[in-house]
Design a protein around this motif. Structure first.
Motif, PDB file in Angstrom:
ATOM      1  N   PRO A   1       4.836   0.422  -3.648  1.00  0.00           N
ATOM      2  CA  PRO A   1       3.994   0.361  -4.835  1.00  0.00           C
ATOM      3  C   PRO A   1       2.649  -0.342  -4.613  1.00  0.00           C
ATOM      4  O   PRO A   1       1.805  -0.352  -5.501  1.00  0.00           O
ATOM      5  N   ARG A   2       2.472  -0.878  -3.419  1.00  0.00           N
ATOM      6  CA  ARG A   2       1.194  -1.496  -3.058  1.00  0.00           C
ATOM      7  C   ARG A   2       0.684  -0.823  -1.769  1.00  0.00           C
ATOM      8  O   ARG A   2       0.603  -1.461  -0.718  1.00  0.00           O
ATOM      9  N   PRO A   3       0.350   0.473  -1.861  1.00  0.00           N
ATOM     10  CA  PRO A   3      -0.031   1.207  -0.645  1.00  0.00           C
ATOM     11  C   PRO A   3      -1.283   0.616   0.006  1.00  0.00           C
ATOM     12  O   PRO A   3      -2.294   0.383  -0.651  1.00  0.00           O
ATOM     13  N   ARG A   4      -1.186   0.395   1.299  1.00  0.00           N
ATOM     14  CA  ARG A   4      -2.218  -0.313   2.069  1.00  0.00           C
ATOM     15  C   ARG A   4      -3.599   0.304   1.955  1.00  0.00           C
ATOM     16  O   ARG A   4      -4.592  -0.412   1.825  1.00  0.00           O
ATOM     17  N   ASP A   5      -3.711   1.627   1.995  1.00  0.00           N
ATOM     18  CA  ASP A   5      -5.021   2.272   2.030  1.00  0.00           C
ATOM     19  C   ASP A   5      -5.482   2.813   0.682  1.00  0.00           C
ATOM     20  O   ASP A   5      -6.456   3.556   0.619  1.00  0.00           O
ATOM     21  N   ALA A   6      -4.814   2.429  -0.393  1.00  0.00           N
ATOM     22  CA  ALA A   6      -5.184   2.921  -1.721  1.00  0.00           C
ATOM     23  C   ALA A   6      -6.476   2.262  -2.197  1.00  0.00           C
ATOM     24  O   ALA A   6      -6.809   1.148  -1.781  1.00  0.00           O
ATOM     25  N   PRO A   7      -7.212   2.938  -3.086  1.00  0.00           N
ATOM     26  CA  PRO A   7      -8.421   2.344  -3.660  1.00  0.00           C
ATOM     27  C   PRO A   7      -8.096   1.060  -4.434  1.00  0.00           C
ATOM     28  O   PRO A   7      -7.009   0.921  -5.004  1.00  0.00           O
ATOM     29  N   LYS A   8      -9.059   0.142  -4.474  1.00  0.00           N
ATOM     30  CA  LYS A   8      -8.868  -1.144  -5.140  1.00  0.00           C
ATOM     31  C   LYS A   8      -8.464  -0.964  -6.599  1.00  0.00           C
ATOM     32  O   LYS A   8      -7.571  -1.666  -7.093  1.00  0.00           O
ATOM     33  N   ILE A   9      -9.077  -0.037  -7.310  1.00  0.00           N
ATOM     34  CA  ILE A   9      -8.735   0.167  -8.719  1.00  0.00           C
ATOM     35  C   ILE A   9      -7.254   0.541  -8.852  1.00  0.00           C
ATOM     36  O   ILE A   9      -6.562   0.058  -9.747  1.00  0.00           O
ATOM     37  N   PHE A  10      -6.769   1.377  -7.958  1.00  0.00           N
ATOM     38  CA  PHE A  10      -5.360   1.756  -8.007  1.00  0.00           C
ATOM     39  C   PHE A  10      -4.466   0.546  -7.746  1.00  0.00           C
ATOM     40  O   PHE A  10      -3.488   0.321  -8.449  1.00  0.00           O
ATOM     41  N   LEU A  11      -4.808  -0.239  -6.745  1.00  0.00           N
ATOM     42  CA  LEU A  11      -4.016  -1.430  -6.429  1.00  0.00           C
ATOM     43  C   LEU A  11      -4.030  -2.424  -7.587  1.00  0.00           C
ATOM     44  O   LEU A  11      -3.011  -3.046  -7.900  1.00  0.00           O
ATOM     45  N   ASP A  12      -5.191  -2.556  -8.243  1.00  0.00           N
ATOM     46  CA  ASP A  12      -5.285  -3.436  -9.412  1.00  0.00           C
ATOM     47  C   ASP A  12      -4.386  -2.915 -10.540  1.00  0.00           C
ATOM     48  O   ASP A  12      -3.687  -3.692 -11.206  1.00  0.00           O
ATOM     49  N   ALA A  13      -4.402  -1.605 -10.756  1.00  0.00           N
ATOM     50  CA  ALA A  13      -3.542  -1.017 -11.784  1.00  0.00           C
ATOM     51  C   ALA A  13      -2.066  -1.288 -11.463  1.00  0.00           C
ATOM     52  O   ALA A  13      -1.283  -1.663 -12.343  1.00  0.00           O
ATOM     53  N   MET A  14      -1.701  -1.118 -10.211  1.00  0.00           N
ATOM     54  CA  MET A  14      -0.305  -1.344  -9.819  1.00  0.00           C
ATOM     55  C   MET A  14       0.099  -2.799 -10.007  1.00  0.00           C
ATOM     56  O   MET A  14       1.231  -3.084 -10.410  1.00  0.00           O
TER      57      MET A  14
ATOM     58  N   CYS B   1      12.148  -3.830 -15.160  1.00  0.00           N
ATOM     59  CA  CYS B   1      12.320  -2.463 -14.663  1.00  0.00           C
ATOM     60  C   CYS B   1      12.345  -2.505 -13.134  1.00  0.00           C
ATOM     61  O   CYS B   1      11.795  -3.417 -12.519  1.00  0.00           O
ATOM     62  N   ALA B   2      12.952  -1.507 -12.538  1.00  0.00           N
ATOM     63  CA  ALA B   2      13.048  -1.453 -11.079  1.00  0.00           C
ATOM     64  C   ALA B   2      11.668  -1.269 -10.449  1.00  0.00           C
ATOM     65  O   ALA B   2      10.827  -0.532 -10.975  1.00  0.00           O
ATOM     66  N   LEU B   3      11.445  -1.912  -9.326  1.00  0.00           N
ATOM     67  CA  LEU B   3      10.169  -1.810  -8.620  1.00  0.00           C
ATOM     68  C   LEU B   3      10.009  -0.459  -7.922  1.00  0.00           C
ATOM     69  O   LEU B   3       8.940   0.151  -7.981  1.00  0.00           O
ATOM     70  N   GLU B   4      11.059   0.028  -7.280  1.00  0.00           N
ATOM     71  CA  GLU B   4      10.950   1.232  -6.459  1.00  0.00           C
ATOM     72  C   GLU B   4      10.351   2.433  -7.201  1.00  0.00           C
ATOM     73  O   GLU B   4       9.461   3.087  -6.670  1.00  0.00           O
ATOM     74  N   PRO B   5      10.784   2.761  -8.414  1.00  0.00           N
ATOM     75  CA  PRO B   5      10.216   3.949  -9.070  1.00  0.00           C
ATOM     76  C   PRO B   5       8.884   3.712  -9.793  1.00  0.00           C
ATOM     77  O   PRO B   5       8.354   4.641 -10.403  1.00  0.00           O
ATOM     78  N   GLU B   6       8.334   2.495  -9.718  1.00  0.00           N
ATOM     79  CA  GLU B   6       7.086   2.249 -10.452  1.00  0.00           C
ATOM     80  C   GLU B   6       5.948   3.133  -9.944  1.00  0.00           C
ATOM     81  O   GLU B   6       5.166   3.652 -10.715  1.00  0.00           O
ATOM     82  N   LEU B   7       5.850   3.311  -8.650  1.00  0.00           N
ATOM     83  CA  LEU B   7       4.898   4.278  -8.081  1.00  0.00           C
ATOM     84  C   LEU B   7       5.665   5.590  -7.995  1.00  0.00           C
ATOM     85  O   LEU B   7       6.677   5.677  -7.309  1.00  0.00           O
TER      86      LEU B   7
END
Length: 183
Positions: free
Chosen positions: A18-31, A44-50
């Protein structure tokens, strides 16, 4: 707003970090907001959040400026374009008008009551109204929200109407219902 980020958020498929290394900053902030609200606070479970909708969705994030001058993400929403599968209660209408789904609406506990979810949602609706032709063939502004029952009133204030034919269901142990709005 972040346009659909594509496979960079789940380069190896799902389940995914759920914290993908190469994702855009806005996406990481949203996550980060989603994880704190849905996983840490609501248990809620972490695994299905992304999930499989994240790479193809638009993401909005509201920030507040801290005393040290840094931008801190505090509220998020996600808009998922068509197509969509059957509704959670199994209802499926092959002639159903194309719609987008408003979801992953989350605001940090210390920022609630300030109208941030409303502001993000209204901004997303303005964007949707201006970009209907970019969403999908035949898209005419229909929006579905799978709302937690406890915040049904908040969505009603935004103009959503509960659809009784979609019933109620549980996601991660939280009761939900379907609500519609046209923008």
């Amino acid at each position: 707003m972040l346009a659909p980020p594509g496979d960079v958020v789940a380069p190896s498929g799902f389940p995914a970090d759920p914290r993908p290394r190469d994702a855009p900053k806005i996406f990481l902030d949203a996550m980060e907001v989603r994880i704190k609200v849905f996983c840490d606070e609501q248990k809620c479970a972490l695994e299905p959040e992304l999930d499989e909708d994240d790479p193809r969705s638009w993401h909005w994030v509201a920030y507040r400026t801290t005393e040290s001058g840094e931008d801190e993400p505090v509220s998020v929403i996600r808009i998922v374009p068509p197509p969509h599968g059957a509704h959670p209660n199994g209802f499926h209408d092959p002639l159903e008008e194309p719609y987008v789904k408003l979801g992953r609406v989350a605001t940090m506990a210390n920022q609630r009551g300030k109208g941030l979810s409303r502001l993000l949602t209204e901004e997303a609706f303005r964007w949707l109204a201006a970009h209907k032709n970019d969403i999908a063939d035949g898209y005419k502004g229909l929006v579905l929200c799978h709302a937690q029952v406890v915040v049904e009133g908040m969505y009603a204030k935004l103009g959503f109407v509960t659809d009784e034919k979609l019933g109620r269901w549980h996601e991660e142990g939280i009761e939900h219902l379907g609500m519609w709005k046209r923008v």
